[in-house]
Scaffold this motif. Structure first.
Motif, PDB file in Angstrom:
ATOM      1  N   GLY A  97       0.102  -4.561  20.296  1.00  0.00           N
ATOM      2  CA  GLY A  97       0.632  -5.509  19.329  1.00  0.00           C
ATOM      3  C   GLY A  97       1.660  -4.837  18.436  1.00  0.00           C
ATOM      4  O   GLY A  97       1.865  -3.622  18.485  1.00  0.00           O
ATOM      5  N   GLN A  98       2.264  -5.629  17.552  1.00  0.00           N
ATOM      6  CA  GLN A  98       3.376  -5.137  16.742  1.00  0.00           C
ATOM      7  C   GLN A  98       2.920  -4.422  15.482  1.00  0.00           C
ATOM      8  O   GLN A  98       3.720  -3.768  14.832  1.00  0.00           O
ATOM      9  CB  GLN A  98       4.294  -6.311  16.342  1.00  0.00           C
ATOM     10  CG  GLN A  98       3.863  -7.081  15.100  1.00  0.00           C
ATOM     11  CD  GLN A  98       2.681  -8.012  15.354  1.00  0.00           C
ATOM     12  OE1 GLN A  98       2.073  -8.036  16.432  1.00  0.00           O
ATOM     13  NE2 GLN A  98       2.348  -8.808  14.342  1.00  0.00           N
ATOM     14  N   GLY A  99       1.650  -4.507  15.135  1.00  0.00           N
ATOM     15  CA  GLY A  99       1.154  -3.839  13.934  1.00  0.00           C
ATOM     16  C   GLY A  99       1.120  -4.770  12.737  1.00  0.00           C
ATOM     17  O   GLY A  99       1.988  -5.631  12.571  1.00  0.00           O
ATOM     18  N   THR A 100       0.102  -4.592  11.930  1.00  0.00           N
ATOM     19  CA  THR A 100      -0.020  -5.348  10.688  1.00  0.00           C
ATOM     20  C   THR A 100      -0.424  -4.374   9.581  1.00  0.00           C
ATOM     21  O   THR A 100      -1.301  -3.531   9.772  1.00  0.00           O
ATOM     22  CB  THR A 100      -1.037  -6.505  10.842  1.00  0.00           C
ATOM     23  OG1 THR A 100      -1.067  -7.276   9.643  1.00  0.00           O
ATOM     24  CG2 THR A 100      -2.439  -6.014  11.159  1.00  0.00           C
ATOM     25  N   LEU A 101       0.243  -4.468   8.446  1.00  0.00           N
ATOM     26  CA  LEU A 101       0.057  -3.504   7.365  1.00  0.00           C
ATOM     27  C   LEU A 101      -1.136  -3.873   6.492  1.00  0.00           C
ATOM     28  O   LEU A 101      -1.238  -5.000   6.010  1.00  0.00           O
ATOM     29  CB  LEU A 101       1.318  -3.427   6.509  1.00  0.00           C
ATOM     30  CG  LEU A 101       1.261  -2.516   5.283  1.00  0.00           C
ATOM     31  CD1 LEU A 101       1.033  -1.063   5.703  1.00  0.00           C
ATOM     32  CD2 LEU A 101       2.543  -2.647   4.465  1.00  0.00           C
ATOM     33  N   VAL A 102      -1.999  -2.900   6.290  1.00  0.00           N
ATOM     34  CA  VAL A 102      -3.123  -3.027   5.365  1.00  0.00           C
ATOM     35  C   VAL A 102      -2.918  -2.029   4.238  1.00  0.00           C
ATOM     36  O   VAL A 102      -2.775  -0.830   4.484  1.00  0.00           O
ATOM     37  CB  VAL A 102      -4.460  -2.766   6.075  1.00  0.00           C
ATOM     38  CG1 VAL A 102      -5.610  -2.711   5.069  1.00  0.00           C
ATOM     39  CG2 VAL A 102      -4.726  -3.829   7.132  1.00  0.00           C
ATOM     40  N   THR A 103      -2.906  -2.530   3.014  1.00  0.00           N
ATOM     41  CA  THR A 103      -2.740  -1.677   1.843  1.00  0.00           C
ATOM     42  C   THR A 103      -3.937  -1.873   0.922  1.00  0.00           C
ATOM     43  O   THR A 103      -4.226  -3.004   0.523  1.00  0.00           O
ATOM     44  CB  THR A 103      -1.446  -2.015   1.085  1.00  0.00           C
ATOM     45  OG1 THR A 103      -0.335  -1.900   1.970  1.00  0.00           O
ATOM     46  CG2 THR A 103      -1.249  -1.053  -0.090  1.00  0.00           C
ATOM     47  N   VAL A 104      -4.618  -0.773   0.626  1.00  0.00           N
ATOM     48  CA  VAL A 104      -5.799  -0.826  -0.242  1.00  0.00           C
ATOM     49  C   VAL A 104      -5.467  -0.096  -1.533  1.00  0.00           C
ATOM     50  O   VAL A 104      -5.177   1.103  -1.522  1.00  0.00           O
ATOM     51  CB  VAL A 104      -7.015  -0.187   0.438  1.00  0.00           C
ATOM     52  CG1 VAL A 104      -8.253  -0.352  -0.447  1.00  0.00           C
ATOM     53  CG2 VAL A 104      -7.260  -0.801   1.807  1.00  0.00           C
ATOM     54  N   SER A 105      -5.516  -0.827  -2.628  1.00  0.00           N
ATOM     55  CA  SER A 105      -5.195  -0.236  -3.932  1.00  0.00           C
ATOM     56  C   SER A 105      -6.465   0.281  -4.610  1.00  0.00           C
ATOM     57  O   SER A 105      -7.544  -0.286  -4.456  1.00  0.00           O
ATOM     58  CB  SER A 105      -4.515  -1.261  -4.822  1.00  0.00           C
ATOM     59  OG  SER A 105      -5.380  -2.343  -5.072  1.00  0.00           O
ATOM     60  N   SER A 106      -6.293   1.338  -5.379  1.00  0.00           N
ATOM     61  CA  SER A 106      -7.460   1.943  -6.049  1.00  0.00           C
ATOM     62  C   SER A 106      -7.704   1.319  -7.409  1.00  0.00           C
ATOM     63  O   SER A 106      -6.901   0.552  -7.912  1.00  0.00           O
ATOM     64  CB  SER A 106      -7.255   3.446  -6.195  1.00  0.00           C
ATOM     65  OG  SER A 106      -6.060   3.698  -6.908  1.00  0.00           O
ATOM     66  N   PRO A 123      -8.918   3.270  -0.334  1.00  0.00           N
ATOM     67  CA  PRO A 123      -7.470   3.553  -0.305  1.00  0.00           C
ATOM     68  C   PRO A 123      -7.051   4.326   0.952  1.00  0.00           C
ATOM     69  O   PRO A 123      -5.940   4.099   1.462  1.00  0.00           O
ATOM     70  CB  PRO A 123      -7.263   4.386  -1.575  1.00  0.00           C
ATOM     71  CG  PRO A 123      -8.315   3.888  -2.509  1.00  0.00           C
ATOM     72  CD  PRO A 123      -9.513   3.612  -1.636  1.00  0.00           C
ATOM     73  N   GLU A 124      -7.925   5.171   1.467  1.00  0.00           N
ATOM     74  CA  GLU A 124      -7.569   5.939   2.665  1.00  0.00           C
ATOM     75  C   GLU A 124      -7.542   5.087   3.933  1.00  0.00           C
ATOM     76  O   GLU A 124      -7.166   5.566   4.999  1.00  0.00           O
ATOM     77  CB  GLU A 124      -8.521   7.130   2.854  1.00  0.00           C
ATOM     78  CG  GLU A 124      -9.994   6.781   2.795  1.00  0.00           C
ATOM     79  CD  GLU A 124     -10.593   7.026   1.418  1.00  0.00           C
ATOM     80  OE1 GLU A 124      -9.937   6.673   0.403  1.00  0.00           O
ATOM     81  OE2 GLU A 124     -11.726   7.557   1.353  1.00  0.00           O
ATOM     82  N   ASP A 125      -7.939   3.822   3.842  1.00  0.00           N
ATOM     83  CA  ASP A 125      -7.804   2.904   4.970  1.00  0.00           C
ATOM     84  C   ASP A 125      -6.395   2.317   5.053  1.00  0.00           C
ATOM     85  O   ASP A 125      -6.076   1.617   6.021  1.00  0.00           O
ATOM     86  CB  ASP A 125      -8.806   1.755   4.863  1.00  0.00           C
ATOM     87  CG  ASP A 125     -10.250   2.216   4.982  1.00  0.00           C
ATOM     88  OD1 ASP A 125     -11.098   1.713   4.213  1.00  0.00           O
ATOM     89  OD2 ASP A 125     -10.533   3.070   5.848  1.00  0.00           O
ATOM     90  N   THR A 126      -5.564   2.593   4.060  1.00  0.00           N
ATOM     91  CA  THR A 126      -4.194   2.093   4.060  1.00  0.00           C
ATOM     92  C   THR A 126      -3.435   2.624   5.272  1.00  0.00           C
ATOM     93  O   THR A 126      -3.371   3.839   5.495  1.00  0.00           O
ATOM     94  CB  THR A 126      -3.469   2.507   2.779  1.00  0.00           C
ATOM     95  OG1 THR A 126      -4.098   1.855   1.663  1.00  0.00           O
ATOM     96  CG2 THR A 126      -2.001   2.119   2.827  1.00  0.00           C
ATOM     97  N   ALA A 127      -2.890   1.709   6.059  1.00  0.00           N
ATOM     98  CA  ALA A 127      -2.192   2.082   7.289  1.00  0.00           C
ATOM     99  C   ALA A 127      -1.617   0.824   7.939  1.00  0.00           C
ATOM    100  O   ALA A 127      -1.954  -0.296   7.542  1.00  0.00           O
ATOM    101  CB  ALA A 127      -3.139   2.769   8.260  1.00  0.00           C
TER     102      ALA A 127
END
Length: 119
Positions: free
Chosen positions: A110-119, A86-90
């Motif tokens: 680059g423009q950024g890409t969202l990574v969301t890690v759920s617990s 989850p702490e990799d979410t960014a």
């Protein structure tokens, strides 16, 4: 020069994602390429970098879980992310040190890409 990042998304803890970042434009050469990330309320931080010769370096928080690689023929850098937490979410940003006739050596993002890690 444009850097187009892709591959982000929602994944459960322990899962994997692969990010890609392709550089395009009037590129003569690319030296170092890298991935950075910025979590909500935090500063942007280095995740991994790779030199033109293929030498890599990682932040301690992702070492042994993430792998950076590049395909010089495609002007593309990758980030394989395994055992996600989850702490990799960014928002993940790529950058590259690129040589062009007009600007010489310059760093592009680059423009950024969202990574969301759920617990």
């Amino acid at each position: 020069v444009q850097l187009q990042a892709s591959g982000g998304g929602l994944v459960q803890a322990g899962g994997s994602l692969r990010l890609s970042c392709a550089a395009s434009g009037s590129i003569l050469s690319i030296n170092g390429m890298g991935w950075y990330r910025q979590a909500p309320g935090k500063q942007r931080e280095l995740v991994a970098v790779i030199t033109g010769g293929g030498r890599t370096d990682y932040s301690d928080s992702v070492k042994d879980r993430f792998t950076i690689s590049r395909d010089n023929a495609k002007n593309t850098v990758y980030l394989q992310m395994n055992s996600l937490k989850p702490e990799d979410t960014a928002v993940y940003y790529c950058n590259a040190n690129v040589l062009t006739i007009v600007a010489g050596w310059a760093v592009y993002w680059g423009q950024g890409t969202l990574v969301t890690v759920s617990s």
